[in-house]
Design a protein around this motif. Structure first.
Motif, PDB file in Angstrom:
ATOM      1  N   SER A  63       0.857  -1.191   0.000  1.00 38.91           N
ATOM      2  CA  SER A  63       0.000   0.000   0.000  1.00 38.91           C
ATOM      3  C   SER A  63       0.888   1.234   0.000  1.00 38.91           C
ATOM      4  O   SER A  63       2.103   1.142   0.208  1.00 38.91           O
ATOM      5  N   PRO A  64       0.311   2.428  -0.192  1.00 40.27           N
ATOM      6  CA  PRO A  64       1.123   3.657  -0.172  1.00 40.27           C
ATOM      7  C   PRO A  64       1.780   3.909   1.172  1.00 40.27           C
ATOM      8  O   PRO A  64       2.750   4.669   1.247  1.00 40.27           O
ATOM      9  N   THR A  65       1.246   3.287   2.241  1.00 40.82           N
ATOM     10  CA  THR A  65       1.826   3.497   3.575  1.00 40.82           C
ATOM     11  C   THR A  65       2.539   2.243   4.077  1.00 40.82           C
ATOM     12  O   THR A  65       2.806   2.121   5.278  1.00 40.82           O
ATOM     13  N   ALA A  66       2.857   1.352   3.160  1.00 41.33           N
ATOM     14  CA  ALA A  66       3.497   0.096   3.574  1.00 41.33           C
ATOM     15  C   ALA A  66       4.821   0.369   4.274  1.00 41.33           C
ATOM     16  O   ALA A  66       5.600   1.225   3.854  1.00 41.33           O
ATOM     17  N   VAL A  67       5.086  -0.365   5.352  1.00 37.78           N
ATOM     18  CA  VAL A  67       6.332  -0.233   6.100  1.00 37.78           C
ATOM     19  C   VAL A  67       7.404  -1.083   5.433  1.00 37.78           C
ATOM     20  O   VAL A  67       7.193  -2.264   5.138  1.00 37.78           O
ATOM     21  N   VAL A  68       8.568  -0.441   5.170  1.00 35.56           N
ATOM     22  CA  VAL A  68       9.688  -1.181   4.579  1.00 35.56           C
ATOM     23  C   VAL A  68      10.813  -1.365   5.589  1.00 35.56           C
ATOM     24  O   VAL A  68      11.722  -2.164   5.373  1.00 35.56           O
ATOM     25  N   GLY A  69      10.772  -0.575   6.695  1.00 30.53           N
ATOM     26  CA  GLY A  69      11.762  -0.729   7.753  1.00 30.53           C
ATOM     27  C   GLY A  69      13.081  -0.060   7.429  1.00 30.53           C
ATOM     28  O   GLY A  69      13.187   0.803   6.554  1.00 30.53           O
ATOM     29  N   ALA A  70      14.113  -0.461   8.172  1.00 33.83           N
ATOM     30  CA  ALA A  70      15.449   0.118   8.018  1.00 33.83           C
ATOM     31  C   ALA A  70      16.236  -0.674   6.984  1.00 33.83           C
ATOM     32  O   ALA A  70      16.232  -1.898   6.985  1.00 33.83           O
ATOM     33  N   GLY A  71      16.913   0.034   6.117  1.00 35.55           N
ATOM     34  CA  GLY A  71      17.712  -0.630   5.101  1.00 35.55           C
ATOM     35  C   GLY A  71      18.078   0.350   4.008  1.00 35.55           C
ATOM     36  O   GLY A  71      18.013   1.570   4.182  1.00 35.55           O
ATOM     37  N   SER A  72      18.477  -0.167   2.850  1.00 35.75           N
ATOM     38  CA  SER A  72      18.915   0.713   1.771  1.00 35.75           C
ATOM     39  C   SER A  72      18.442   0.193   0.430  1.00 35.75           C
ATOM     40  O   SER A  72      18.289  -1.014   0.215  1.00 35.75           O
ATOM     41  N   LEU A  73      18.193   1.141  -0.477  1.00 40.95           N
ATOM     42  CA  LEU A  73      17.930   0.840  -1.881  1.00 40.95           C
ATOM     43  C   LEU A  73      19.056   1.498  -2.668  1.00 40.95           C
ATOM     44  O   LEU A  73      19.337   2.700  -2.496  1.00 40.95           O
ATOM     45  N   VAL A  74      19.720   0.729  -3.521  1.00 39.65           N
ATOM     46  CA  VAL A  74      20.840   1.233  -4.310  1.00 39.65           C
ATOM     47  C   VAL A  74      20.456   1.220  -5.780  1.00 39.65           C
ATOM     48  O   VAL A  74      20.066   0.183  -6.321  1.00 39.65           O
ATOM     49  N   ALA A  75      20.546   2.390  -6.411  1.00 40.33           N
ATOM     50  CA  ALA A  75      20.281   2.518  -7.846  1.00 40.33           C
ATOM     51  C   ALA A  75      21.603   2.763  -8.558  1.00 40.33           C
ATOM     52  O   ALA A  75      22.412   3.585  -8.116  1.00 40.33           O
ATOM     53  N   THR A  76      21.830   2.045  -9.642  1.00 45.24           N
ATOM     54  CA  THR A  76      23.118   2.152 -10.346  1.00 45.24           C
ATOM     55  C   THR A  76      22.909   2.474 -11.809  1.00 45.24           C
ATOM     56  O   THR A  76      21.904   2.111 -12.418  1.00 45.24           O
ATOM     57  N   ARG A  77      23.899   3.160 -12.371  1.00 47.06           N
ATOM     58  CA  ARG A  77      23.897   3.476 -13.795  1.00 47.06           C
ATOM     59  C   ARG A  77      25.299   3.200 -14.334  1.00 47.06           C
ATOM     60  O   ARG A  77      26.286   3.737 -13.834  1.00 47.06           O
ATOM     61  N   GLY A  78      25.399   2.337 -15.329  1.00 48.02           N
ATOM     62  CA  GLY A  78      26.675   2.065 -15.982  1.00 48.02           C
ATOM     63  C   GLY A  78      27.527   1.020 -15.311  1.00 48.02           C
ATOM     64  O   GLY A  78      28.628   0.722 -15.796  1.00 48.02           O
ATOM     65  N   THR A  79      27.061   0.418 -14.211  1.00 46.00           N
ATOM     66  CA  THR A  79      27.889  -0.580 -13.524  1.00 46.00           C
ATOM     67  C   THR A  79      27.995  -1.874 -14.319  1.00 46.00           C
ATOM     68  O   THR A  79      29.023  -2.566 -14.247  1.00 46.00           O
ATOM     69  N   GLN A  80      26.952  -2.223 -15.075  1.00 46.42           N
ATOM     70  CA  GLN A  80      27.003  -3.458 -15.852  1.00 46.42           C
ATOM     71  C   GLN A  80      28.152  -3.413 -16.859  1.00 46.42           C
ATOM     72  O   GLN A  80      28.827  -4.423 -17.099  1.00 46.42           O
ATOM     73  N   ALA A  81      28.386  -2.243 -17.447  1.00 49.99           N
ATOM     74  CA  ALA A  81      29.469  -2.110 -18.421  1.00 49.99           C
ATOM     75  C   ALA A  81      30.839  -2.306 -17.768  1.00 49.99           C
ATOM     76  O   ALA A  81      31.805  -2.684 -18.437  1.00 49.99           O
ATOM     77  N   LEU A  82      30.923  -2.061 -16.462  1.00 49.64           N
ATOM     78  CA  LEU A  82      32.185  -2.265 -15.744  1.00 49.64           C
ATOM     79  C   LEU A  82      32.361  -3.708 -15.303  1.00 49.64           C
ATOM     80  O   LEU A  82      33.417  -4.053 -14.763  1.00 49.64           O
ATOM     81  N   GLY A  83      31.333  -4.535 -15.513  1.00 46.39           N
ATOM     82  CA  GLY A  83      31.397  -5.914 -15.055  1.00 46.39           C
ATOM     83  C   GLY A  83      30.905  -6.087 -13.636  1.00 46.39           C
ATOM     84  O   GLY A  83      31.085  -7.154 -13.030  1.00 46.39           O
ATOM     85  N   ILE A  84      30.260  -5.059 -13.068  1.00 45.11           N
ATOM     86  CA  ILE A  84      29.702  -5.135 -11.714  1.00 45.11           C
ATOM     87  C   ILE A  84      28.252  -5.569 -11.839  1.00 45.11           C
ATOM     88  O   ILE A  84      27.431  -4.878 -12.445  1.00 45.11           O
ATOM     89  N   THR A  85      27.921  -6.695 -11.263  1.00 42.07           N
ATOM     90  CA  THR A  85      26.580  -7.260 -11.427  1.00 42.07           C
ATOM     91  C   THR A  85      25.606  -6.784 -10.376  1.00 42.07           C
ATOM     92  O   THR A  85      24.390  -6.803 -10.604  1.00 42.07           O
ATOM     93  N   ALA A  86      26.066  -6.358  -9.225  1.00 40.30           N
ATOM     94  CA  ALA A  86      25.176  -5.881  -8.165  1.00 40.30           C
ATOM     95  C   ALA A  86      25.952  -4.997  -7.213  1.00 40.30           C
ATOM     96  O   ALA A  86      27.150  -5.188  -6.989  1.00 40.30           O
ATOM     97  N   VAL A  87      25.243  -4.010  -6.634  1.00 37.00           N
ATOM     98  CA  VAL A  87      25.852  -3.104  -5.653  1.00 37.00           C
ATOM     99  C   VAL A  87      24.908  -2.987  -4.479  1.00 37.00           C
ATOM    100  O   VAL A  87      23.706  -2.752  -4.639  1.00 37.00           O
ATOM    101  N   THR A  88      25.418  -3.176  -3.262  1.00 37.76           N
ATOM    102  CA  THR A  88      24.640  -2.976  -2.037  1.00 37.76           C
ATOM    103  C   THR A  88      25.393  -2.040  -1.120  1.00 37.76           C
ATOM    104  O   THR A  88      26.607  -1.828  -1.275  1.00 37.76           O
ATOM    105  N   ALA A  89      24.638  -1.484  -0.151  1.00 32.54           N
ATOM    106  CA  ALA A  89      25.239  -0.584   0.838  1.00 32.54           C
ATOM    107  C   ALA A  89      24.814  -1.046   2.215  1.00 32.54           C
ATOM    108  O   ALA A  89      23.923  -0.453   2.843  1.00 32.54           O
TER     109      ALA A  89
END
Length: 504
Positions: free
Chosen positions: A114-140
Motif C-alpha cells: 500500500s502507499p503506507t506500507a512499512v519497509v523498515g530500516a535498510g537501503s535501496l541502491v540505484a546504479t547506472r553504468g555498472t554493468q558495463a564495468l562488469g559489476i553485477t550488483a551493488v549494495t550498501a
C-alpha cells in the motif's frame, strides 16, 4: 590673530587699514594658487586622455579574439522536428535532418502492499553504468561506513588479473576479484571480472524500523542521483514504487538492489530506455543517448523535438554581427581618445579661453600619431579602410559604415579581419608608447604632480610670511594708535588750560 579694538586711542579704523593692506600682500600668493590649479588641471587632462587610450586598447584587444570574426547563425526550417544552434567557427552549410525516434529514459517498478506500507530500516541502491564495468550488483550494508544516503562515483582505474584499482568518491583501493565481491568506501560490489571505466551509484537509506515506502522514495529524491522515485496507487488496487532514470539512452538505464528492506517486490521494467535515431543528409542509423545531439556536425547542436516522417533543413551561415560590434567599439574608442585630446587642447577664440593643454606639443603630437596609425594600417591587407566602411570626418574623428563593413566581411572575411586587426595593433602601439615611463601621458601627469607640489610649497611659505607681515602691521598700528591717543589727550589738556587763561 590677537583680539583688538580698532582705533580706541586714535579713532582710526586700523583693522580695516590692515585688512586692505593684507589683501594687497596676498595677491602674489593668490597668483601662485591659481597657477597650481592650472597645473593640476593639466594633470587631470592627461589622466582623461590616458583613460580614453586604455578603453581604446581594450577594444583593440577584442579584435584578436578567436570568435570575433567566426560568428555564425543557425536556423531550422521546421523547429517542431529539430531546432539548431551553432557555436563560433561552425562550418556554413545546409543539411537535411529527420528523426525516427527520440531518446527516452527507462523506468522500473517494485510492488508494495500500500502507499503506507512499512519497509523498515535498510537501503535501496540505484546504479547506472555498472554493468558495463562488469559489476553485477551493488549494495550498501548498514554495517559498513558510510551509512548515509548519497551519490557515489565509481571508477575502475586498472585491472590486472584478479587485482584491480577501484576508486569510489575519491577513495582509491586495490581489490581482490577472486572472491567475487569487494567493498570500497561503504559500497559492496559483486563481480566476476572488471572493465576499466566509470559508473554512478545512488544510495537511499532508511534508519527507522517503521519507515514507509514513501520515506524511502523521499530519501532517494533528496539525493538527486541516477533515479527519481514516486509511490503510485493503481486502479487495480495495487501500489507501485516507480523508479525513473534521470537520463535518457540505453547506456543510462538504471538497475536497483535492496538490502535490509522488507515488503518490496522484484524490479519490473515499466518502460525500456532507448536511444534517439536520426538521419542526416540521407545517412541513416545515427543514434544518440540524448535528444541533444552534439559532435555530429562540428560546432552544431541539434535538439530533437518530434519523431516522424517529416524532415527539416538546418542552415548554418556566417554572421558578421560580432565582428561589426568589435570594430564599432574600436572606432568609438579611437574617437573618444581623439576627442579627449581635442577638448583639452582647443582654444576658444570667441571667449579667448584656453584649455588645460592648449599649446602642449606632446598632446598635439599624440593626436597626430593616432591619425597616422589609422592611415598606415592594413598595408598588407587586400581590403582598404574605405571599403571596410572606416572614413575620416571633417572634425578629425572617424565614421564607421556598418553596412559596408558587413559587406566587406562577407566578401573578403580574412582580408577585412587582417585590416582591422592591423588597425587595432597600430593604435595599441601608440597607446602603449604614451603610457610608458617616458610616454606623453605618464610624463604629463608626473610633471603636473611635481609642479603642483612645488607651487603648494611656495603657497605655504608665502602664507607663513603673510602671518608675520600681518603681525608686524598690527604692532605698528597699535603703537601708532597709542601715540595718537596720547597726542589727543595732550591736545585736550592744553586746550582746556588755554581756555582757563582766557577766562582770567
Amino acid at each position: 590673530m590677537p583680539a583688538s579694538i580698532s582705533g580706541l586711542g586714535s579713532g582710526l579704523d586700523t583693522d580695516g587699514i590692515i585688512s586692505q593692506l593684507m589683501q594687497i600682500e596676498r595677491i602674489p600668493q593668490q597668483r601662485l594658487a591659481s597657477q597650481k590649479l592650472a597645473v593640476l588641471s593639466q594633470g587631470t587632462a592627461w589622466g582623461q586622455i590616458g583613460v580614453a587610450l586604455n578603453a581604446m586598447t581594450t577594444a583593440a584587444g577584442k579584435l584578436t579574439g578567436a570568435t570575433t570574426f567566426a560568428g555564425v547563425t543557425a536556423a531550422s526550417s521546421t523547429p517542431t522536428v529539430a531546432s539548431v544552434t551553432a557555436a563560433a567557427g561552425a562550418s556554413p552549410g545546409t543539411h537535411s535532418v529527420s528523426v525516427q525516434a527520440l531518446a527516452t529514459a527507462g523506468s522500473s517498478s517494485r510492488t508494495v502492499a500500500s502507499p503506507t506500507a512499512v519497509v523498515g530500516a535498510g537501503s535501496l541502491v540505484a546504479t547506472r553504468g555498472t554493468q558495463a564495468l562488469g559489476i553485477t550488483a551493488v549494495t550498501a550494508p548498514s554495517s559498513i561506513i558510510p551509512s548515509a544516503s548519497g551519490a557515489y562515483s565509481v571508477e575502475v582505474m586498472s585491472v590486472d588479473g584478479n587485482s584491480a584499482e577501484v576508486m569510489v568518491n575519491g577513495v582509491r583501493q586495490t581489490v581482490d576479484l577472486s572472491g567475487g565481491a569487494f567493498t570500497v568506501n561503504g559500497l559492496t560490489m559483486a563481480s566476476g571480472g572488471l572493465n576499466v571505466g566509470k559508473a554512478e551509484v545512488t544510495v537511499a537509506r532508511t534508519t527507522s524500523p517503521t519507515a514507509t515506502v514513501q520515506d524511502l522514495a523521499n530519501a532517494l529524491n533528496q539525493v538527486g542521483g541516477v533515479a527519481s522515485a514516486s509511490v503510485v496507487p493503481l486502479a487495480d488496487g495495487t501500489t507501485k514504487l516507480l523508479l525513473a532514470s534521470t537520463q535518457t539512452g540505453l547506456a543510462n538505464d538504471v538497475s536497483t538492489t535492496v538490502d535490509g528492506l522488507s515488503g518490496l517486490g522484484v524490479q519490473e521494467t515499466v518502460a525500456a530506455a532507448s536511444d534517439a535515431r536520426l538521419t542526416l543528409d540521407g545517412l541513416a542509423g545515427i543514434t544518440s543517448p540524448t535528444n541533444r545531439v552534439t559532435g555530429l556536425l562540428p560546432g552544431v547542436t541539434l535538439d530533437l523535438v518530434t519523431a516522424g516522417p517529416a524532415s527539416t533543413q538546418v542552415t548554418v551561415a556566417k554572421d558578421p554581427a560580432s565582428g561589426v560590434a568589435a570594430v564599432r567599439d574600436l572606432v568609438n574608442g579611437l574617437n573618444s581618445a581623439l576627442n579627449a585630446v581635442s577638448t583639452n587642447t582647443k582654444y576658444n577664440l570667441g571667449t579667448s579661453t584656453k584649455s588645460p593643454l592648449t599649446g602642449d606639443s606632446a598632446a598635439r603630437q599624440l593626436s597626430n600619431q593616432l591619425q597616422s596609425a589609422v592611415s598606415q594600417a592594413g598595408a598588407a591587407s587586400t581590403v582598404t579602410l574605405g571599403a571596410a566602411g572606416i572614413t575620416l570626418q571633417r572634425d578629425g574623428t572617424y565614421k564607421l559604415d556598418e553596412t559596408a563593413l558587413a559587406a566587406s566581411l562577407a566578401a573578403d572575411p580574412r582580408g577585412t579581419a587582417t585590416l582591422v586587426q592591423s588597425l587595432g595593433s597600430a593604435l595599441t602601439d601608440v597607446a602603449s608608447q604614451a603610457a610608458a615611463v617616458s610616454g606623453a601621458v605618464t610624463v604629463g601627469k608626473d610633471s603636473a604632480t611635481s609642479r603642483a607640489a612645488g607651487l603648494q610649497t611656495q603657497v605655504d611659505s608665502f602664507g607663513d610670511r603673510l602671518t608675520l607681515t600681518e603681525a608686524r602691521l598690527r604692532r605698528t598700528y597699535t603703537q601708532l594708535d597709542t601715540v595718537l591717543g596720547q597726542l589727543r589727550s595732550q591736545s585736550g589738556y592744553l586746550s582746556s588750560q588755554l581756555a582757563g587763561l582766557s577766562v582770567r
